[in-house]
Scaffold this motif. Sequence first.
Motif, PDB file in Angstrom:
ATOM      1  N   THR A 185      -5.063   5.485  -4.266  1.00  0.00           N
ATOM      2  CA  THR A 185      -4.313   4.930  -5.389  1.00  0.00           C
ATOM      3  C   THR A 185      -3.854   3.500  -5.116  1.00  0.00           C
ATOM      4  O   THR A 185      -3.276   2.863  -5.997  1.00  0.00           O
ATOM      5  CB  THR A 185      -3.078   5.797  -5.714  1.00  0.00           C
ATOM      6  OG1 THR A 185      -2.336   6.032  -4.515  1.00  0.00           O
ATOM      7  CG2 THR A 185      -3.476   7.118  -6.336  1.00  0.00           C
ATOM      8  N   SER A 186      -4.073   3.002  -3.907  1.00  0.00           N
ATOM      9  CA  SER A 186      -3.748   1.611  -3.584  1.00  0.00           C
ATOM     10  C   SER A 186      -5.049   0.855  -3.361  1.00  0.00           C
ATOM     11  O   SER A 186      -6.135   1.373  -3.616  1.00  0.00           O
ATOM     12  CB  SER A 186      -2.882   1.556  -2.319  1.00  0.00           C
ATOM     13  OG  SER A 186      -3.663   1.869  -1.189  1.00  0.00           O
ATOM     14  N   GLN A 216      -5.796   2.043  -7.980  1.00  0.00           N
ATOM     15  CA  GLN A 216      -5.649   0.587  -8.056  1.00  0.00           C
ATOM     16  C   GLN A 216      -6.958  -0.084  -7.639  1.00  0.00           C
ATOM     17  O   GLN A 216      -7.494   0.175  -6.571  1.00  0.00           O
ATOM     18  CB  GLN A 216      -4.525   0.124  -7.125  1.00  0.00           C
ATOM     19  CG  GLN A 216      -3.171   0.715  -7.464  1.00  0.00           C
ATOM     20  CD  GLN A 216      -2.647   0.193  -8.777  1.00  0.00           C
ATOM     21  OE1 GLN A 216      -2.937  -0.931  -9.137  1.00  0.00           O
ATOM     22  NE2 GLN A 216      -1.876   1.002  -9.485  1.00  0.00           N
ATOM     23  N   ASN A 221       3.938   1.531  -1.016  1.00  0.00           N
ATOM     24  CA  ASN A 221       4.624   1.634  -2.300  1.00  0.00           C
ATOM     25  C   ASN A 221       3.704   2.212  -3.373  1.00  0.00           C
ATOM     26  O   ASN A 221       4.114   3.066  -4.170  1.00  0.00           O
ATOM     27  CB  ASN A 221       5.141   0.263  -2.743  1.00  0.00           C
ATOM     28  CG  ASN A 221       6.401  -0.138  -1.999  1.00  0.00           C
ATOM     29  OD1 ASN A 221       6.908   0.611  -1.175  1.00  0.00           O
ATOM     30  ND2 ASN A 221       6.901  -1.323  -2.286  1.00  0.00           N
ATOM     31  N   ASP A 222       2.451   1.754  -3.403  1.00  0.00           N
ATOM     32  CA  ASP A 222       1.498   2.240  -4.406  1.00  0.00           C
ATOM     33  C   ASP A 222       1.236   3.732  -4.241  1.00  0.00           C
ATOM     34  O   ASP A 222       1.229   4.491  -5.210  1.00  0.00           O
ATOM     35  CB  ASP A 222       0.172   1.466  -4.297  1.00  0.00           C
ATOM     36  CG  ASP A 222       0.279   0.048  -4.834  1.00  0.00           C
ATOM     37  OD1 ASP A 222       1.265  -0.223  -5.557  1.00  0.00           O
ATOM     38  OD2 ASP A 222      -0.602  -0.770  -4.540  1.00  0.00           O
ATOM     39  N   VAL A 224       0.829  -1.203   0.000  1.00  0.00           N
ATOM     40  CA  VAL A 224       0.000   0.000   0.000  1.00  0.00           C
ATOM     41  C   VAL A 224       0.868   1.260   0.000  1.00  0.00           C
ATOM     42  O   VAL A 224       0.648   2.200  -0.772  1.00  0.00           O
ATOM     43  CB  VAL A 224      -0.954   0.001   1.226  1.00  0.00           C
ATOM     44  CG1 VAL A 224      -1.621   1.371   1.381  1.00  0.00           C
ATOM     45  CG2 VAL A 224      -2.013  -1.064   1.071  1.00  0.00           C
ATOM     46  N   SER A 275       4.459   5.800  -4.954  1.00  0.00           N
ATOM     47  CA  SER A 275       4.759   5.771  -6.383  1.00  0.00           C
ATOM     48  C   SER A 275       3.844   6.710  -7.149  1.00  0.00           C
ATOM     49  O   SER A 275       4.287   7.449  -8.044  1.00  0.00           O
ATOM     50  CB  SER A 275       4.604   4.341  -6.911  1.00  0.00           C
ATOM     51  OG  SER A 275       4.822   4.301  -8.297  1.00  0.00           O
ATOM     52  N   ALA A 276       2.545   6.726  -6.813  1.00  0.00           N
ATOM     53  CA  ALA A 276       1.600   7.636  -7.476  1.00  0.00           C
ATOM     54  C   ALA A 276       1.903   9.088  -7.137  1.00  0.00           C
ATOM     55  O   ALA A 276       1.825   9.975  -7.985  1.00  0.00           O
ATOM     56  CB  ALA A 276       0.172   7.278  -7.069  1.00  0.00           C
TER      57      ALA A 276
END
Length: 342
Positions: free
Chosen positions: A40-41, A262, A3-4, A1, A7-8
């Motif tokens: 985004t996750s 996501q 990381n997502d 989560v 990253s976004a």
Amino acid sequence: VMNDIISAMFKKNFMEELFKPQDLYSKKALRTVYDRLAHTSIMRLNQASMDKLYDLMTMAFKYQVLLCPRPRDILLVTFNHLDAIKDFISDSPGILNQVDETFRQLIETYNCLSDGEFQLIRQTLLIFFQDMHIRVSIFLKDKVQNSNGRFVLPISGPVPWGTEVPGLIRIFNHKGVEVKRAEFTTAGNYVTPQREGSFELYGDRVLKLGTNMYSVTRPVETHMSGSSKTLASQAKENIVPNPLAKEELNFLARLLGGLDIQKPAGGETGFRLNLFTTDEEEEHAAQTRPEELSYKVINIEATQEPGRRAELSRILGELEVAEPRPGSAEKGEDLLALMDGL
């Protein structure tokens, strides 16, 4: 989560939009971007938990900006944020490179600004947050926030770097020569800072603002104070149509174009983050939240607009980066690579 989300948050196109010279946008626009980033996750939050998370974020950031010893230290606070983010993703070199690139952009853009320009940035941020007085238990327990939601400015501790400890008055004549000194006692216990925080990619920031508030485990709650409800109702945004609203929505469409939400694959529903003790408490918070404080989030579906579709397709195309795969000397490695691709 993590990381997502990270990253976004640090995607190249998203950062390019943020670094473009622009006016500070509205609270509604900020909330829209914040909601989009948070989702985004596969993590999902109900409206009450999202409101609580947003309130906590805004008050924590307001506290950090308000207590900066000098305007330039806003940059050190930001570097503390990025240092903490890099710790979260230390095992993901790709995302780490994204954060480092943003780090370099910040250094290149802001290190050269004058103290006056940093003062203008600080005042602009404080004006944005001036009507927000939400009580947070972690601040109340540390006695850095009063029961009415206003922060307490300390009268002790290190003075800003480059200044002297108060207590001495120098008197000069018209030629600039010192002719007299006088001392006075201060109510606080001031000390001279030992060194300045590092403004480089790596280094000791010295300043603790912007570091982890949860180093000591304790429950965190947010409450609306009575006075803040009045202030919030007085600060309702004008219902007269804003001629810049269309431009702001266009800006948000560009800004959010690179943020892919996501969706859980297959039958997975992801997991839900609840910032309250129980589901019933969360539902009660959603029902009792004052109407004037509810954030009416605008959902933008820019992909349906023909003019936008091509632009967003171009952006998404730029986000597709093919990772170079080293040449394999053995067939076994080719088989493993094929399995990884599946």
